[in-house]
Design a protein around this motif. Structure first.
Motif, PDB file in Angstrom:
ATOM      1  N   PRO A  72       0.838  -1.214   0.000  1.00 60.52           N
ATOM      2  CA  PRO A  72       0.000   0.000   0.000  1.00 60.52           C
ATOM      3  C   PRO A  72       0.869   1.259   0.000  1.00 60.52           C
ATOM      4  CG  PRO A  72      -0.571  -1.472   1.821  1.00 60.52           C
ATOM      5  CD  PRO A  72       0.694  -1.985   1.235  1.00 60.52           C
ATOM      6  N   HIS A  73       0.466   2.223  -0.776  1.00 66.31           N
ATOM      7  CA  HIS A  73       1.175   3.507  -0.819  1.00 66.31           C
ATOM      8  C   HIS A  73       0.126   4.594  -0.741  1.00 66.31           C
ATOM      9  CE1 HIS A  73       4.008   6.582  -1.741  1.00 66.31           C
ATOM     10  NE2 HIS A  73       4.971   5.734  -2.030  1.00 66.31           N
ATOM     11  N   LEU A  74       0.128   5.350   0.354  1.00 65.46           N
ATOM     12  CA  LEU A  74      -0.961   6.288   0.594  1.00 65.46           C
ATOM     13  C   LEU A  74      -0.721   7.655  -0.029  1.00 65.46           C
ATOM     14  CD1 LEU A  74      -1.421   5.206   4.273  1.00 65.46           C
ATOM     15  CD2 LEU A  74      -2.889   4.600   2.365  1.00 65.46           C
ATOM     16  N   MET A  75       0.461   7.874  -0.575  1.00 67.97           N
ATOM     17  CA  MET A  75       0.753   9.170  -1.189  1.00 67.97           C
ATOM     18  C   MET A  75       0.773   9.093  -2.710  1.00 67.97           C
ATOM     19  SD  MET A  75       1.043  11.709   0.705  1.00 67.97           S
ATOM     20  CE  MET A  75       0.387  11.562   2.324  1.00 67.97           C
ATOM     21  N   ALA A  76       1.306   7.999  -3.232  1.00 66.89           N
ATOM     22  CA  ALA A  76       1.478   7.914  -4.682  1.00 66.89           C
ATOM     23  C   ALA A  76       0.242   7.317  -5.333  1.00 66.89           C
ATOM     24  CB  ALA A  76       2.685   7.053  -4.989  1.00 66.89           C
TER      25      ALA A  76
END
Lengths: 727, 325
Positions: free
Chosen positions: A667-671
């Motif tokens: 999971p990547h919450l910014m990209a």
């Protein structure tokens, strides 16, 4: 034909159908064309058609899910490293940041950067950055533009961009990045960040005025409703092409957070030819606009754009070389996140996104293997997730049996209940007012809310900063002492007795006004007016009733709610914020006085204004991450906790599921540009789909038989009645 | 008859003007141009200047109904109502507030709606009339009683249940057809089977009961007794006489909905992922896109009026006693 022969034939047909169903290679319920089976395609869904795909306008997560795979701003976030780290994308390296004086001369080495009049961001563009194939770049045999200007014959034969068969490409240049920044300032583009950028980028506001005047003049001259204005002809003082590879953005003073904006689609390159192509008369009437058909340099391009049905991304044949990261965080290698280290991106050839408005069919199709990954709606939560004895979330046996994997991450978002600090009852900065807000903050049991209304998919917030943002401290170090007390080293919510004592201190013993004896009546303003919100609103009422306070719910539609917030007539409300970038400034600015909603139309919805907090804010904003900045942040958080303009609410946890054939699902919450890192195993997917989706025919035969049998008595009765003599 | 039709068409003009005015007033009572601008510009970092610019660019910077600043006739024409309504009566729907051409969108989306609505209507009619005739034939028997009980039960069940139940049973448990989705051409057939079956089954209860009532009303009339007396078989009595004479009320119900088949079904299309017109209006209301709301309400009104005129004409075809004058 004799009856027995007919029966035998029917039976044979049924057997044949059943055998065919058992032998067929393609599942009957496959919603995709059979020829796609085994292809390297990623399958996903979207529930709302995107409104804008123009990088100057688009500012929603559901839109960025598409255009972040198409457009490439100068920077991006490292896919695996945490905390989030910026790395180059369409730039060669991170920008060279130069502090300059009022004359534009770089400050001498060792000079205090705070004294800088301007800051220059010098960005070098990748030399191999090439656009997707697009008709705007196509030339004819004579070297002129193939599709500019468009003649009536061509125009009458087009309905979509795919009706322009000839396409070409070209290298992206620094001028394209400058052109896009000018597009942000150009009024008719309605860029949501125009107001913010006008405060920072030198010459932005002047450009907006000049281009607006030129546009009005052009409209008058041409008589066209929406003519193309060549923005290259108007200069923006702070944005300049330096040479064939570099350009410079000059901002006023210092704004260290500006670098994060360079990782957003707003700053991706835009070829002027595309803007001119779409600006031709007749194309907007056919919905062929830049807002609908993006032109980017990214790993994918939009090959099918039918937002009522599906959106398809295909691999950009001109994509530059990029590789999967070779470094990650501890545990990434064990989790298989580095299996593809160093391999060329992207892995997937095509991505098919189908419109799926309802959660139930979306979930069932995920279980059938027709979507590679899925979120979890509350309807399906119990089917998918179970909690262990320690409260940790895990998959149910049914999910594990299918090889489904679970990912969880606390989002860089906050949902809070705010007090209007300008309100005479709940607002203000006196000890009494603080005591009232603190009493309410203790009584409103956020842990219970999380358990009842979010399936435990959140954690109680201890302050304005969510996990993952610099300055957030966990556990005993970072708890809110005004609402929680440490018990066995863990923060526990203070008791209701303590809240009642605080309420008495606030002047409302047992929740009543001692002068009149009447209960304290507070008002909760919300835009959640539907029947689905009733349980949550009743819950709020119950929490306030613990203190003897009567909470009146003022539910209204979102427009009226916004109006109340803008006028400052709301008393208590609930709102949320999702991080634009991983910096504490992006959350603490929600409490910065000069950002107040009523006075300044800012995002400080509580109109909180504490001089001590406001004084620290610019310092925090300009300091680099380190012990000094951490100390300032902690002081600001302490001030805010003490004043309590918010009941700090909760930080949601994202739960996502994916099948065994879907890889690199960290999971990547910014990209949002993470599709290029994803990989699927189409063979395994095809096998599992076949295994899970065998057509079952016999119940249909049984139903038909039951119907026949039930009709039989009627038929017999009918025949009998027909044969009866008249009476 | 042409004079009658012309007169009805002329009556439609004030009705459409009224519908347009009512839509306008109702929409702007709930949404101001500022609200619309805020919604279209997004929830974050929206400045007052951006709101003003949006209103100017989209023609919402004018007064709603009356422009006191303007001169003469411009007091009425330099208003949002006039500017936004004029082309509507020429069936030029213009662009939505998010920049899409509405006419093009409607022309694209009406076909999937029709692809579901027409077979559902035809198969549904056939099934319902057959069941109703069957119940009428077995009137006052245990078959009729239990048939009506089943019809009432089926009527009482929400349409959503049929959709979700159908998807679960046919799409998920039996794996016979895709749960949702759509495609063009012949490939769309496998996506249409389930919504059509669900639509037909969901309509059986109400349809059968309604037609049964119509048939029972006819079945006791003198001409039916005469038909029986001359020795006609019961099936010929039912199909040749009762059915024919019950056609007028059936037509009333059917012809009036024909034009509205274009506008699709919200629930069916949402759950089955059909890219039709069913959710076009409701999505536009949620997005505060006045241009689409106005166009769709106008189109709905036109189609409804058309449906009523067609119903009147169809009377003359099935009942020679009816004359349109």
């Amino acid at each position: 034909m004799p009856k027995s022969q007919r029966k035998t034939r029917l039976l044979s047909l049924a057997v044949l159908l059943t055998t065919l169903a058992a032998c067929t290679d393609t599942a009957w319920n496959n919603p995709y064309p059979a020829e796609q089976t085994g292809e390297n395609i990623y399958y996903s869904s979207f529930d709302e058609r995107p409104k804008h795909l123009d990088p100057a306008r688009s500012y929603s997560e559901n839109e960025w899910a598409f255009i972040s795979q198409i457009y490439e701003p100068p920077l991006q976030y490292h896919f695996l490293k945490r905390p989030y780290q910026l790395i180059p994308q369409s730039a060669v390296a991170l920008p060279e940041v130069v502090a300059v004086d009022a004359q534009g001369t770089p400050l001498p080495a060792g000079a205090d950067p705070q004294t800088a009049a301007f800051t220059d961001y010098i960005i070098t563009v990748r030399p191999d950055l090439r656009y997707q194939p697009h008709p705007a770049f196509a030339h004819n045999a004579q070297g002129g533009w193939r599709y500019w200007p468009l003649d009536d014959a061509t125009l009458s034969s087009v309905n979509t961009l795919n009706d322009f068969p000839e396409r070409d490409t070209r290298l992206a240049t620094p001028a394209d990045f400058v052109y896009q920044i000018k597009r942000l300032a150009f009024g008719p583009n309605h860029s949501p960040i125009a107001g913010l950028m006008a405060e920072h980028i030198v010459g932005f506001r002047d450009f907006a005025k000049a281009s607006g005047a030129a546009y009005r003049e052009l409209k008058r001259e041409t008589g066209e409703a929406d003519p193309w204005l060549d923005l290259r002809q108007i200069d923006m003082a702070g944005v300049k092409v330096l040479d064939g590879h570099r350009y410079r953005i000059r901002i006023r003073g210092r704004y260290p957070q500006f670098i994060y904006w360079l990782a957003m689609n707003f700053f991706a390159p835009m070829p002027w030819e595309a803007d001119r192509f779409y600006g031709q008369p007749g194309l907007a009437e056919r919905n062929i606009t830049l807002d609908w058909y993006p032109v980017g340099t990214g790993p994918y391009y939009l090959s099918e754009n039918n937002p009522n049905l599906r959106m398809v991304l295909a691999r950009n044949p001109h994509y530059h070389r990029e590789h999967y990261p070779t470094e990650g965080m501890p545990g990434d290698r064990e989790a298989g996140m580095l299996d593809d280290a160093g391999k060329t991106l992207p892995f997937i050839d095509r991505a098919v996104y189908s419109l799926e408005k309802e959660a139930i069919p979306r979930w069932n199709k995920f279980l059938q293997g027709y979507y590679d990954a899925s979120g979890i709606a509350s309807d399906s939560f119990d089917q998918a997730i179970q909690f262990g004895s320690g409260g940790e979330a895990g998959l149910t046996p049914a999910m594990r049996e299918r090889g489904i994997k679970l990912n969880t991450a606390v989002e860089t978002s906050i949902f809070y209940t705010g007090f209007n600090m300008a309100d005479p009852v709940v607002g203000g900065y006196t000890e009494k007012a603080r005591a009232l807000r603190r009493a309410i903050a203790i009584a409103v049991d956020i842990e219970e809310y999380i358990s009842v209304f979010t399936n435990d998919r959140a954690q109680a917030a201890q302050g304005p900063l969510p996990p993952g943002i610099y300055g957030y401290l966990d556990g005993a170090q970072g708890y809110n002492p005004y609402v929680y007390a440490l018990t066995d080293g863990r923060p526990r919510r203070r008791g209701i007795a303590e809240a009642k004592a605080l309420l008495a201190k606030a002047g409302y013993p047992n929740g009543r006004d001692p002068k009149t004896g009447a209960p304290l009546v507070l008002h909760y303003d919300t835009a959640s007016a539907g029947p689905g919100s009733k349980a949550a609103l009743d819950w709020y009422r119950k929490q306030f009733a613990k203190l003897g306070i009567e909470l009146v719910i003022r539910a209204t539609d979102y427009n009226r709610f916004q109006e109340k917030m803008l006028k400052g007539t709301a008393q208590i409300y609930t709102w949320g914020w999702n991080a634009d970038y991983p910096d504490p400034e992006n959350f603490l600015f929600l409490l910065y006085g000069p950002n107040g909603k009523v006075a300044y139309r800012g995002e400080n919805a509580s109109n909180y204004s504490n001089p001590a907090f406001d004084k620290l804010f610019p310092r925090m904003k300009n300091l680099p991450n380190g012990p000094e900045r951490l100390a300032v942040i902690q002081r600001m958080v302490e001030i805010a906790r003490r004043d309590g303009p918010w009941i700090w609410g909760f930080n949601p946890k994202a739960f996502s599921l994916h099948h065994a054939w879907y890889h690199n699902a960290k999971p990547h919450l910014m990209a949002n540009n993470t599709l290029k890192y994803k990989r699927v195993d189409p063979q395994l997917r095809a096998e599992k789909r076949r295994e899970w989706n065998h057509p079952v025919i016999w119940p249909v035969a049984v139903i038909a038989l039951v119907l026949l049998i039930s009709v039989a008595p009627a038929w017999i009765a009918f025949r009998r009645r027909e044969r009866e003599a008249a009476r | 008859m042409s004079a009658y039709v012309l007169r009805r068409l002329l009556y439609a003009i004030p009705i459409l003007l009224g519908v347009n005015l009512l839509t306008f007033v109702l929409f702007f009572v709930v949404n101001s141009p500022d609200d619309m601008a805020r919604m279209h510009l997004g929830g974050k970092r929206v400045t007052d200047a951006a709101i003003e610019q949006w209103k100017v660019d989209h023609g919402y910077a004018l007064p709603l109904l009356f422009n006191a600043q303007a001169e003469g006739g411009d007091k009425l024409t330099e208003t949002i109502l006039y500017q936004k309504s004029l082309k509507l009566f020429q069936f030029q729907f213009g662009q939505s507030d998010s920049g899409r051409d509405i006419g093009y969108d409607i022309s694209q989306r009406m076909w999937p709606s029709l692809a579901i609505a027409i077979p559902t209507l035809l198969v549904g009619l056939l099934v319902n009339i057959t069941f109703a005739l069957l119940l009428a034939f077995f009137r006052a028997t245990y078959l009729d009683f239990w048939g009506v009980v089943i019809c009432v039960t089926m009527m009482s069940i929400s349409g959503l249940f049929y959709i979700i139940g159908g998807q679960y049973l046919v799409g998920k448990l039996l794996n016979l057809v895709p749960i949702s989705g759509y495609d063009t051409g012949w490939a769309s057939l496998k996506f249409l089977v389930l919504p059509v079956i669900v639509g037909v089954i969901g309509g059986i209860g109400a349809g059968t009961r309604w037609y049964r009532t119509l048939f029972l009303e006819e079945i006791n009339k003198d001409y039916v007794r005469t038909a029986r007396a001359k020795g006609l078989a019961e099936q010929w009595v039912l199909f040749g006489h009762v059915f024919k004479n019950a056609l007028i009320p059936i037509l009333t119900g059917v012809v009036v909905v024909l034009p509205l088949l274009f506008t699709g079904s919200l629930l069916t299309e949402s759950f089955f992922g059909i890219p039709g017109l069913g959710s076009y209006t409701i999505d536009a209301i949620n997005r505060q896109d006045f241009a689409i709301v106005r166009a769709m309400v106008f189109l709905g009104a036109v189609l409804y009026i058309l449906g009523l005129i067609l119903t009147d004409i169809s009377y003359t075809l099935v009942d020679p006693r009816v004359r349109l004058e």
